[in-house]
Scaffold this motif. Structure first.
Motif, short mmCIF file in Angstrom:
data_model
loop_
_atom_site.label_atom_id
_atom_site.label_comp_id
_atom_site.label_asym_id
_atom_site.label_seq_id
_atom_site.Cartn_x
_atom_site.Cartn_y
_atom_site.Cartn_z
N TRP A 171 0.86 -1.17 0.00
CA TRP A 171 0.00 0.00 0.00
C TRP A 171 0.90 1.23 0.00
N PRO A 172 0.44 2.37 -0.49
CA PRO A 172 1.30 3.54 -0.66
C PRO A 172 2.09 3.98 0.58
N ASP A 173 1.50 3.93 1.76
CA ASP A 173 2.20 4.42 2.95
C ASP A 173 2.68 3.29 3.87
N ASP A 174 2.81 2.06 3.35
CA ASP A 174 3.27 0.95 4.17
C ASP A 174 4.69 1.21 4.68
N ILE A 175 4.92 0.81 5.91
CA ILE A 175 6.26 0.86 6.50
C ILE A 175 6.60 -0.56 6.92
N ARG A 176 7.74 -1.05 6.48
CA ARG A 176 8.14 -2.43 6.76
C ARG A 176 9.19 -2.47 7.86
N ILE A 177 8.73 -2.53 9.11
CA ILE A 177 9.62 -2.66 10.26
C ILE A 177 9.18 -3.91 11.02
N SER A 178 10.14 -4.76 11.37
CA SER A 178 9.82 -5.97 12.12
C SER A 178 11.00 -6.34 13.01
N PHE A 179 10.90 -7.48 13.66
CA PHE A 179 11.96 -7.99 14.52
C PHE A 179 12.64 -9.16 13.82
N ASP A 180 13.94 -9.28 13.96
CA ASP A 180 14.66 -10.44 13.45
C ASP A 180 16.01 -10.52 14.15
N ALA A 181 16.73 -11.61 13.93
CA ALA A 181 18.05 -11.82 14.51
C ALA A 181 18.87 -12.67 13.56
N LEU A 182 20.17 -12.52 13.60
CA LEU A 182 21.04 -13.37 12.79
C LEU A 182 21.12 -14.75 13.42
N ASP A 183 21.02 -15.77 12.60
CA ASP A 183 20.99 -17.17 13.03
C ASP A 183 22.35 -17.59 13.59
N PRO A 184 22.41 -18.00 14.87
CA PRO A 184 23.69 -18.42 15.45
C PRO A 184 24.20 -19.75 14.90
N ASP A 185 23.32 -20.52 14.25
CA ASP A 185 23.72 -21.83 13.72
C ASP A 185 24.11 -21.79 12.24
N ALA A 186 23.99 -20.65 11.61
CA ALA A 186 24.31 -20.53 10.18
C ALA A 186 25.81 -20.26 9.99
N ASP A 187 26.34 -20.78 8.89
CA ASP A 187 27.76 -20.56 8.57
C ASP A 187 28.02 -19.14 8.07
N ASP A 188 27.02 -18.56 7.42
CA ASP A 188 27.16 -17.20 6.93
C ASP A 188 25.99 -16.38 7.50
N PRO A 189 26.08 -15.06 7.49
CA PRO A 189 24.98 -14.27 8.08
C PRO A 189 23.64 -14.59 7.42
N ARG A 190 22.69 -15.04 8.23
CA ARG A 190 21.34 -15.39 7.75
C ARG A 190 20.34 -14.94 8.80
N TRP A 191 19.33 -14.21 8.37
CA TRP A 191 18.31 -13.73 9.29
C TRP A 191 17.33 -14.85 9.61
N LEU A 192 17.06 -15.08 10.88
CA LEU A 192 16.20 -16.19 11.33
C LEU A 192 14.77 -16.11 10.83
N VAL A 193 14.05 -15.04 11.16
CA VAL A 193 12.63 -14.94 10.82
C VAL A 193 12.45 -14.93 9.31
N HIS A 194 13.24 -14.12 8.61
CA HIS A 194 13.12 -14.08 7.16
C HIS A 194 13.39 -15.46 6.57
N GLY A 195 14.42 -16.14 7.06
CA GLY A 195 14.76 -17.47 6.56
C GLY A 195 13.62 -18.47 6.78
N GLU A 196 12.94 -18.37 7.93
CA GLU A 196 11.82 -19.27 8.18
C GLU A 196 10.67 -19.00 7.21
N HIS A 197 10.39 -17.73 6.92
CA HIS A 197 9.34 -17.41 5.94
C HIS A 197 9.72 -17.95 4.56
N TYR A 198 10.98 -17.78 4.17
CA TYR A 198 11.43 -18.25 2.87
C TYR A 198 11.34 -19.78 2.77
#
Length: 89
Positions: free
Chosen positions: A29-56
């Motif tokens: 929508w025209p005035d949408d703001i995309r702010i959320s919570f996430d953290a880098l996965d401690p078990d990943a070999d390279d930087p990977r965001w936890l919440v985004h990765g779960e959605h993907y």
């Protein structure tokens, strides 16, 4: 200073939940703001965001009609900032 840190400049400490910002997407929508919570996965070999990765991963695992569009493998975040302290009584 706004408190927002560019992901290209520095990433947060692994495993620490932060606020993340993603710029508007074409279907928003025209005035949408995309702010959320996430953290880098401690078990990943390279930087990977936890919440985004779960959605993907969820998107990739479900049977979807041809032409469906879901999250990309790469998180769309451009900025992050530490979470504010919790309210004191």
């Amino acid at each position: 200073m706004s408190g927002w840190i560019k992901c290209s400049d520095r990433l947060p400490e692994v495993g620490v939940t932060v606020l993340v910002y993603a710029p508007p997407q074409p279907d928003d929508w025209p005035d949408d703001i995309r702010i959320s919570f996430d953290a880098l996965d401690p078990d990943a070999d390279d930087p990977r965001w936890l919440v985004h990765g779960e959605h993907y991963e969820h998107f990739c695992c479900v049977a979807l009609p041809e032409g469906s569009v879901g999250p990309s493998e790469q998180a769309p975040y451009t900025h992050w900032m530490p979470c504010p302290p919790i309210p004191a009584e």
